[in-house]
Design an enzyme around this catalytic site. Structure first.
Site, PDB file in Angstrom:
ATOM      1  N   HIS A  18      -7.727 -10.649   2.453  1.00  0.00           N
ATOM      2  CA  HIS A  18      -6.515 -10.037   1.897  1.00  0.00           C
ATOM      3  C   HIS A  18      -5.479 -11.097   1.504  1.00  0.00           C
ATOM      4  O   HIS A  18      -4.597 -10.816   0.704  1.00  0.00           O
ATOM      5  CB  HIS A  18      -5.927  -9.074   2.922  1.00  0.00           C
ATOM      6  CG  HIS A  18      -5.394  -7.801   2.345  1.00  0.00           C
ATOM      7  ND1 HIS A  18      -5.771  -7.282   1.122  1.00  0.00           N
ATOM      8  CD2 HIS A  18      -4.507  -6.899   2.860  1.00  0.00           C
ATOM      9  CE1 HIS A  18      -5.132  -6.142   0.910  1.00  0.00           C
ATOM     10  NE2 HIS A  18      -4.362  -5.892   1.945  1.00  0.00           N
ATOM     11  N   ASN A  68       2.038  -4.837   2.495  1.00  0.00           N
ATOM     12  CA  ASN A  68       2.590  -3.576   1.994  1.00  0.00           C
ATOM     13  C   ASN A  68       4.064  -3.691   1.616  1.00  0.00           C
ATOM     14  O   ASN A  68       4.607  -2.790   0.987  1.00  0.00           O
ATOM     15  CB  ASN A  68       2.428  -2.466   3.037  1.00  0.00           C
ATOM     16  CG  ASN A  68       0.975  -2.158   3.322  1.00  0.00           C
ATOM     17  OD1 ASN A  68       0.072  -2.738   2.728  1.00  0.00           O
ATOM     18  ND2 ASN A  68       0.743  -1.251   4.237  1.00  0.00           N
ATOM     19  N   ASN A 114      -2.305  -2.118  -1.972  1.00  0.00           N
ATOM     20  CA  ASN A 114      -0.969  -1.843  -1.439  1.00  0.00           C
ATOM     21  C   ASN A 114       0.064  -2.906  -1.784  1.00  0.00           C
ATOM     22  O   ASN A 114       1.238  -2.591  -1.969  1.00  0.00           O
ATOM     23  CB  ASN A 114      -1.039  -1.635   0.071  1.00  0.00           C
ATOM     24  CG  ASN A 114      -1.738  -0.346   0.430  1.00  0.00           C
ATOM     25  OD1 ASN A 114      -1.706   0.623  -0.335  1.00  0.00           O
ATOM     26  ND2 ASN A 114      -2.391  -0.314   1.572  1.00  0.00           N
TER      27      ASN A 114
END
Length: 186
Positions: A18, A68, A114
């Site tokens: 990520h 996020n 996100n």
């Protein structure tokens, strides 16, 4: 002309799928000779480094907020440096591309990412060009969160250096092209 390049990811989690956008930014900073120039900027809750690329000034940004919430850091940097959404490149992981594949996408939806969704929401725009770095997709849908937050395997880590190089090449090539187009006028 200024541009912002934001490497989306989770601070404190380097080496995870990520956070591959932040790894690309690290490689970009090395290529531009500013790898030792990162400074924490509390105004946008990010680490920033600035570099020149021809006529362009680049602001490299690594948010210090969770994925996020990356959009808050990006939006504050855009305001701080007087930029528009079109002048911001988002560099992020992409589940729908195999590991090793890099692609440039010019705006559009977040497609479930996100960090990109946060940037679209905070900038009130989906016009940001995106450098997508493929990380592949786990075989089971239920495993996506653990997969993206997981570290690259040793075999995958061996593939990463040339992937990061190709990502930086693609990014710099596009910035050069846009700089030439804007300096030559309509």
């Amino acid at each position: 002309m200024s541009r912002c390049v934001a490497g989306l990811g989770n601070p404190g989690l380097p080496g995870t799928r990520h956070s591959v956008g932040m790894a690309v930014l690290g490689q970009l900073a090395r290529r531009l000779g500013v790898a030792e120039s990162w400074e924490r900027d509390r105004r946008c809750a990010a680490d920033l480094a600035q570099a020149s690329l021809g006529d362009a000034q680049l602001v490299l940004l690594r948010p210090r907020r969770l994925m996020n919430l990356n959009g808050h850091s990006v939006a504050q940097a855009v305001e701080l440096f007087g930029l528009t959404a079109e002048e911001v490149y988002l560099v992020h992981d992409e589940l729908d591309k195999p590991l090793g594949k890099v692609a440039l996408k010019l705006g559009g939806s977040a497609r479930g990412h996100n960090g990109v969704r946060s940037c679209i929401s905070c900038l009130n725009s989906n016009a940001m060009p995106r450098l997508q770095v493929g990380i592949g997709r786990p075989t089971h849908r239920d495993a996506v969160q653990a997969y993206v937050l997981g570290r690259f395997s040793p075999a995958e880590q061996e593939l990463l250096p040339p992937v990061l190089e190709r990502a930086v090449d693609l990014l710099l090539g596009h910035i050069h092209q846009r700089s030439r187009e804007s300096s030559s006028g309509p």
